[in-house]
Design a protein around this motif. Structure first.
Motif, short mmCIF file in Angstrom:
data_model
loop_
_atom_site.label_atom_id
_atom_site.label_comp_id
_atom_site.label_asym_id
_atom_site.label_seq_id
_atom_site.Cartn_x
_atom_site.Cartn_y
_atom_site.Cartn_z
N VAL A 139 1.25 -1.52 0.16
CA VAL A 139 0.20 0.04 -0.35
C VAL A 139 1.18 1.21 -0.04
O VAL A 139 2.31 1.14 0.83
N ASN A 140 0.58 2.05 -1.07
CA ASN A 140 1.93 3.09 -1.34
C ASN A 140 3.09 2.76 -1.41
O ASN A 140 3.64 3.51 -0.60
N GLY A 141 3.54 2.01 -1.27
CA GLY A 141 4.55 1.18 -1.55
C GLY A 141 5.32 0.48 -0.71
O GLY A 141 7.00 0.13 -0.89
N LYS A 142 4.12 0.59 0.28
CA LYS A 142 5.15 -0.27 1.91
C LYS A 142 4.01 -1.57 1.65
O LYS A 142 3.66 -1.87 2.04
N GLN A 143 5.51 -2.92 2.39
CA GLN A 143 5.00 -4.05 1.86
C GLN A 143 4.32 -4.04 3.65
O GLN A 143 4.45 -3.56 4.85
N ILE A 144 3.38 -4.45 3.74
CA ILE A 144 2.33 -4.20 5.56
C ILE A 144 2.67 -5.80 5.56
O ILE A 144 1.90 -7.20 5.30
N GLU A 145 3.01 -5.93 6.58
CA GLU A 145 3.04 -6.90 8.04
C GLU A 145 1.48 -7.28 7.83
O GLU A 145 0.49 -6.57 9.22
N GLU A 146 0.88 -8.57 7.67
CA GLU A 146 0.15 -9.08 7.88
C GLU A 146 -0.64 -10.15 8.86
O GLU A 146 -0.49 -11.66 8.29
N PRO A 147 -0.32 -9.72 10.11
CA PRO A 147 0.19 -11.20 11.13
C PRO A 147 -1.44 -12.43 11.99
O PRO A 147 -1.42 -12.88 11.48
N TYR A 148 -2.59 -11.57 10.74
CA TYR A 148 -3.49 -12.06 10.88
C TYR A 148 -4.24 -12.77 9.95
O TYR A 148 -4.99 -13.89 10.25
N LEU A 149 -3.07 -12.98 9.32
CA LEU A 149 -3.64 -13.95 8.11
C LEU A 149 -3.43 -15.78 8.32
O LEU A 149 -2.46 -15.48 9.23
N PRO A 150 -3.68 -16.23 7.89
CA PRO A 150 -3.80 -17.98 8.35
C PRO A 150 -2.23 -18.00 8.22
O PRO A 150 -1.42 -17.72 7.55
N LYS A 151 -2.14 -18.89 9.23
CA LYS A 151 -0.56 -19.52 9.39
C LYS A 151 0.16 -19.96 7.97
O LYS A 151 -0.95 -20.88 7.44
N GLY A 152 0.94 -19.41 7.71
CA GLY A 152 1.60 -20.46 6.92
C GLY A 152 1.31 -19.52 5.24
O GLY A 152 2.11 -19.93 4.34
N SER A 153 0.48 -19.15 5.52
CA SER A 153 0.14 -18.42 4.00
C SER A 153 0.89 -17.25 3.90
O SER A 153 0.87 -16.14 4.59
N LEU A 154 0.91 -16.45 2.36
CA LEU A 154 1.03 -15.29 1.85
C LEU A 154 -0.47 -14.42 1.42
O LEU A 154 -1.11 -14.94 1.21
N ALA A 155 0.49 -13.01 1.39
CA ALA A 155 -0.95 -12.37 0.54
C ALA A 155 -0.67 -12.86 -1.08
O ALA A 155 -2.11 -12.38 -1.12
N GLU A 156 0.52 -13.30 -0.99
CA GLU A 156 0.35 -13.27 -3.07
C GLU A 156 -0.94 -14.90 -3.75
O GLU A 156 -1.12 -14.45 -4.29
N ILE A 157 -1.53 -15.25 -2.61
CA ILE A 157 -2.16 -16.28 -3.31
C ILE A 157 -3.63 -15.05 -3.59
O ILE A 157 -4.33 -15.74 -4.51
N LYS A 158 -3.45 -14.25 -3.32
CA LYS A 158 -4.70 -13.18 -3.68
C LYS A 158 -3.80 -11.84 -4.67
O LYS A 158 -3.96 -10.70 -4.63
N LYS A 163 -7.54 -8.01 17.33
CA LYS A 163 -6.19 -7.74 17.82
C LYS A 163 -5.71 -6.27 16.94
O LYS A 163 -6.01 -6.03 15.71
N ARG A 164 -4.98 -5.16 17.07
CA ARG A 164 -4.51 -4.21 16.44
C ARG A 164 -4.07 -4.40 14.64
O ARG A 164 -3.43 -5.18 15.32
N PRO A 165 -4.34 -4.29 14.40
CA PRO A 165 -3.90 -4.13 13.16
C PRO A 165 -2.08 -3.31 12.97
O PRO A 165 -2.28 -2.42 11.36
N THR A 166 -1.25 -4.04 13.49
CA THR A 166 -0.23 -2.64 13.66
C THR A 166 0.55 -3.05 12.82
O THR A 166 1.59 -1.84 12.39
N GLY A 167 0.05 -3.09 10.95
CA GLY A 167 1.21 -3.26 10.18
C GLY A 167 0.72 -2.22 9.15
O GLY A 167 1.36 -1.55 8.55
#
Length: 253
Positions: free
Chosen positions: A117-136, A194-198
């Motif tokens: 988002v806006n050139g920044k990579q976002i940490e998303e700890p709420y995603l299913p364990k072991g998954s990557l955002a690039e699935i989408k 949990k707060r989305p700190t990413g």
């Protein structure tokens, strides 16, 4: 002239009982105010929803019951899990998704397996364990002003903004379509989200709603009501016990 010690003791015990009764009544009254006030506040501020799909797993599983704070769409920020209704998505049904970009943002997926988002990579700890955002994986989208780009936490099976990229609004949803922001999963009792700190590097996050304060009011009120209500029978039983154990009156003089 003699002084009846037993009578004096009886009067003192009666005074203590009266004082205890007053304090007990005050505790019950205050408890009722807190208890009913907490429920009333919750009814005004929050709405319950049942989530019918697993698109937000593991944050919210299929069939989970959530409490969502009523908010204006203008209050929504990146990382919020929101409830909205958009007829181009689902007719006459509420949808629960996570806001990953707001008006003016540029969002894409993915860079090194992460949402950008806006050139920044976002940490998303709420995603299913072991998954990557690039699935989408999806191309770059410029979010129009006044609109939101939303994704499910279960990226592989979520019918979110990426499923509507060919729409005129590039899969975005108007802020005005949002009716609430999810604060907690109450059944099962998973507690506050949990707060989305990413997303902090892109701006401030939403502040949690008053749910914790409301819970404290309800629990504290219940304790006061039960404690105050139980005082009367306990005090009477203790008074009878003292009366049985009291010795014969002794007169001095």
């Amino acid at each position: 002239m003699g002084v009846d010690v037993a009578a004096a003791g009886h009067d003192n015990g009666k005074s203590n009982t009266n004082l205890g009764g007053i304090l007990s009544g005050l505790a019950v009254a205050l408890g009722l105010v807190l208890f009913l006030g907490g429920f009333g506040w919750a009814a005004v501020v929050y709405r319950p929803y049942t989530v019918p799909t697993s698109s937000m797993a593991p944050t919210i599983d299929i069939g989970d019951r959530v409490l969502a704070q009523r908010v204006d769409g203008g209050e929504v920020r990146r990382g919020d899990v929101v409830v909205f209704r958009d007829k181009s998505w689902v007719t006459n049904a509420n949808v629960v998704k996570r806001v990953v970009a707001v008006g003016g943002d540029t969002v894409s997926c993915c860079t090194e397996g992460k949402l950008t988002v806006n050139g920044k990579q976002i940490e998303e700890p709420y995603l299913p364990k072991g998954s990557l955002a690039e699935i989408k994986n999806f191309p770059t989208v410029k979010v129009p002003q006044g609109r939101l780009f939303l994704l499910g936490d279960e990226r592989q099976g979520s019918l979110d903004s990426t499923a509507h990229l060919t729409d005129a609004a590039s899969g975005t949803v108007a802020r005005g379509a949002v009716s609430a922001r999810v604060d907690a999963v109450v059944w099962p009792m998973n507690g506050m989200l949990k707060r989305p700190t990413g997303f902090e590097a892109l701006g401030s996050l939403s502040q949690p709603g008053p749910l914790r304060i409301i819970v404290l009011m309800v629990v504290g009120g219940a304790v006061l009501v039960l404690g105050g209500g139980a005082y009367g029978p306990i005090a009477k039983r203790m008074g009878r016990s003292r009366a049985r154990s009291r010795t014969e009156p002794v007169s001095a003089g």
